[in-house]
Design an enzyme around this catalytic site. Structure first.
Site, PDB file in Angstrom:
ATOM      1  CG  HIS A 197      -2.024  -1.024   1.102  1.00 43.49           C
ATOM      2  ND1 HIS A 197      -2.679  -1.532   2.202  1.00 43.49           N
ATOM      3  CD2 HIS A 197      -2.571  -1.641   0.034  1.00 43.49           C
ATOM      4  CE1 HIS A 197      -3.593  -2.400   1.806  1.00 43.49           C
ATOM      5  NE2 HIS A 197      -3.541  -2.496   0.504  1.00 43.49           N
ATOM      6  NE  ARG A 340     -11.344  -5.981 -11.840  1.00 42.22           N
ATOM      7  CZ  ARG A 340     -10.204  -5.730 -11.192  1.00 42.22           C
ATOM      8  NH1 ARG A 340      -9.067  -6.183 -11.678  1.00 42.22           N
ATOM      9  NH2 ARG A 340     -10.208  -5.018 -10.081  1.00 42.22           N
ATOM     10  CD  GLU A 437      -7.449 -11.578 -13.522  1.00 42.95           C
ATOM     11  OE1 GLU A 437      -7.128 -10.789 -12.625  1.00 42.95           O
ATOM     12  OE2 GLU A 437      -8.602 -12.036 -13.656  1.00 42.95           O
ATOM     13  CG  ASN A 460      -0.666  -6.657 -10.699  1.00 48.45           C
ATOM     14  OD1 ASN A 460       0.175  -6.349 -11.519  1.00 48.45           O
ATOM     15  ND2 ASN A 460      -1.320  -5.765  -9.984  1.00 48.45           N
ATOM     16  CG  ASP A 461      -4.273 -12.015  -9.516  1.00 48.21           C
ATOM     17  OD1 ASP A 461      -3.533 -11.872  -8.521  1.00 48.21           O
ATOM     18  OD2 ASP A 461      -5.491 -11.785  -9.493  1.00 48.21           O
ATOM     19  NE  ARG A 471       0.460  -8.907  -5.902  1.00 44.69           N
ATOM     20  CZ  ARG A 471      -0.564  -9.048  -6.734  1.00 44.69           C
ATOM     21  NH1 ARG A 471      -0.428  -9.772  -7.799  1.00 44.69           N
ATOM     22  NH2 ARG A 471      -1.717  -8.465  -6.488  1.00 44.69           N
ATOM     23  CB  CYS A 508      -5.576  -3.712 -17.041  1.00 48.45           C
ATOM     24  SG  CYS A 508      -6.190  -5.306 -16.459  1.00 48.45           S
TER      25      CYS A 508
END
Length: 582
Positions: A197, A340, A437, A460-461, A471, A508
């Site tokens: 974050h 999405r 993904e 990312n996934d 991760r 994305c």
């Protein structure tokens, strides 16, 4: 330039989290729980009422902070604080504190801290990354509640960190959002990763940052001069004159680069030989459209619809969803908005979605939606009603194969027929896509390409699942490596399948907004890249100063390499050359 320190120069290495170079005096942010005395109280009920007031004051403070972050950085960053509000509404935790006060007769500060520490200890021992991160959320909220009970102020609210480099073991979202707006030079932390974050917020705040620097807190003393290189992840404590001289030219180059990049912010998305591409915005709410317009995004490539659910901490009605979606479509003023569908689960929890041992591979995203028509159909109705106002695309997340996509499409078609009977039709044909993904769907991309209008790759996934690397786990986070040859070759396979069937492809994930990775993605065959709006200028600059042939050759060279380090060096060198850093 700061005077050279009498202490020796120390060089440490971490993970580059936000670009830029910052240097200045160290400001050590001393963190940890407040020291709370244990004492008997004469009136237990009065003590519990004091606890209720502290919880409410904390709730108001976090809500206010969330609103401020939404206004200054956008809805996506503000959504981080939804997890903090959930902690304050955790019935089990609050009941445990009440029972502790009644059973012992001790002051509520002491009982609260004792109960919370038990929760933190449990979460920190868990294998799941999201649940370990929840320990950090609990610690952040606990600190706020204790400060309200004790009548003190948190460290970040009183720090005089202007024109200094903030050094901390870790920075919570509250601490990152509380950094002075007029001059924190950089920040560096001993813990954390690029996807944490605080790192995400640092990039939005445009503050140079390095995270995960082992040995940092032991090495730094108050008054040390710190140089933070957010480009390479290097941290230099008490840099020598020679080191500073070497970095001075780099700092000037970075400033010139930014100025040069911003001059082209409104120019068309075309390579230097006229090949088109599209840079779009990832958003989490209507508030984010301002930044999308500021950085000249070509529409919305990812609208995170789950953010509304998390803000409300409830299942929103069709009317609530339509109100928000319609505002976004209207404000997009004719540019495409790609919704999405609901992607709850994994690291985004609501209600009874908290009870899985492995939530990233569990009941989430399209799996949840297909199982819960009472949730899925109202959302699709809201999206399709908004489509009557402007161009809309819909993509389904966490698709694992053709059957899932077909089932989701059948539901959407049923909803569209239902609305048509009510006289509501989309302004334009709605494009339907699948998010890529999961490795299983990447393996059957050629078959799926015959069913969809577009692919959107969630890197990312995809990287996490392809490499079997959590991760968020600090012990193995270094193995989360997008430059792994398996990742590059999987991306090539996806784009090739799409190209053979005339299907558009978008990316994305985090890689799309990285000027080091964007040339490879376009060279491999992506048509659109969607990212946080502040990332658009540098990506646009690098691609505009490339030819299509250069990008294709870069991709071919990367595909031929068999080591992560070689691929990373190849991509970094290309990007640096285009940005005139080398």
């Amino acid at each position: 330039m700061q005077a050279e320190s009498s202490r020796p120069e120390i060089r440490l290495q971490g993970t580059a989290a936000a670009p830029g170079v910052g240097r200045g005096p160290a400001y050590l942010l001393l963190q940890g729980m407040a020291i709370v005395a244990c004492q008997k109280v004469p009136d237990v009920e009065a003590e519990l009422r004091r606890f209720d007031l502290a919880l409410e004051a904390t709730r108001q403070a976090i809500t206010k902070l969330r609103q401020e972050v939404a206004q200054s950085l956008g809805e996506s960053e503000a959504a981080i604080f939804d997890a903090h509000l959930l902690v304050l509404d955790d019935v089990a935790l609050i009941d445990d504190v009440s029972k502790e006060v009644r059973a012992t007769g001790f002051n509520v500060e002491f009982c609260f801290q004792e109960v919370v520490q038990r929760y933190i200890d449990i979460f920190e021992r868990m294998e799941d990354a999201f649940l370990r991160e929840r320990a950090s959320d609990i610690r952040d909220v606990t600190s706020r509640v204790l400060h309200h009970l004790l009548g003190t102020r948190p460290a970040h609210a009183t720090m005089a960190a202007r024109q200094q480099v903030v050094v901390a073991r870790d920075l919570t979202p509250s601490e990152t959002a509380g950094l002075p707006e007029d001059g924190v030079l950089a920040f560096v932390t001993e813990e954390g990763g690029r996807t944490g974050h605080s790192a995400i917020m640092a990039r939005s705040l445009e503050i140079p940052a390095v995270v995960g620097v082992k040995g940092l807190m032991e090495a730094v003393q108050e008054g040390d001069v710190i140089l933070v290189d957010g480009e390479t992840g290097a941290v230099v404590i008490n840099p020598t004159g020679a080191t500073l001289e070497g970095y001075r030219s780099q700092e000037l180059a970075i400033r010139r680069r930014r100025d040069r990049v911003m001059l082209e912010i409104a120019l068309p998305d075309v390579t230097s030989d006229g090949e088109g591409f599209a840079l779009q915005a990832n958003i989490g709410g209507p508030e984010d459209l301002e930044d999308a317009r500021l950085y000249c995004a070509q529409g919305v490539g990812l609208y995170r619809t789950e953010n509304l659910y998390l803000r409300l901490d409830a299942w929103p009605t069709e009317a609530q969803q339509y109100e928000e979606y319609a505002e976004v479509v209207r404000e997009a003023k004719g540019r495409l908005v790609t919704f999405r569908t609901l992607d709850l689960g994994g690291d985004k929890r609501l209600g009874d979605l908290n009870d899985e041992a492995n939530p990233f591979m569990g009941y989430r995203a399209i799996r949840l939606c297909l199982d819960r028509p009472d949730v899925f159909r109202p959302q699709l109705r809201a999206i399709l009603r908004a489509a009557a106002l402007g161009p809309v695309a819909v993509m389904f997340p966490m698709i694992s194969g053709i059957e899932e996509f077909r089932r989701a499409k059948e539901v959407l078609t049923s909803v569209a027929d239902e609305l048509a009977a009510e006289g509501i039709r989309p302004k334009e044909r709605i494009r339907l896509g699948a998010m890529i993904e999961i490795p299983s769907v990447a393996a059957v991309a050629e078959d799926l390409a015959q069913e969809v209008d577009f692919f959107s790759v969630g890197t990312n996934d995809l990287v996490q699942y392809l490499l079997a690397v959590d991760r968020g786990n600090p012990r193995i986070s270094a193995l989360y490596e997008p430059a792994h040859p398996a990742v590059v070759r999987t991306l090539e396979r996806i784009f090739k399948a799409a190209r053979q069937h005339g299907v558009a492809t978008a990316v994305c994930g985090e890689l799309a907004g990285d000027p080091v990775w964007a040339p490879l993605l376009i060279g491999l065959g992506a048509h659109e890249l969607s990212m946080a709006p502040p990332a658009i200028p540098e990506v646009r600059f690098v691609l505009r100063h490339s030819t299509k042939d250069e990008l294709v050759q870069l991709a071919q060279r990367a595909l031929a390499l068999s080591e992560c380090a070689a691929i990373k060096a190849l991509l970094a060198d290309y990007s640096a050359t285009k940005l005139k850093l080398r």
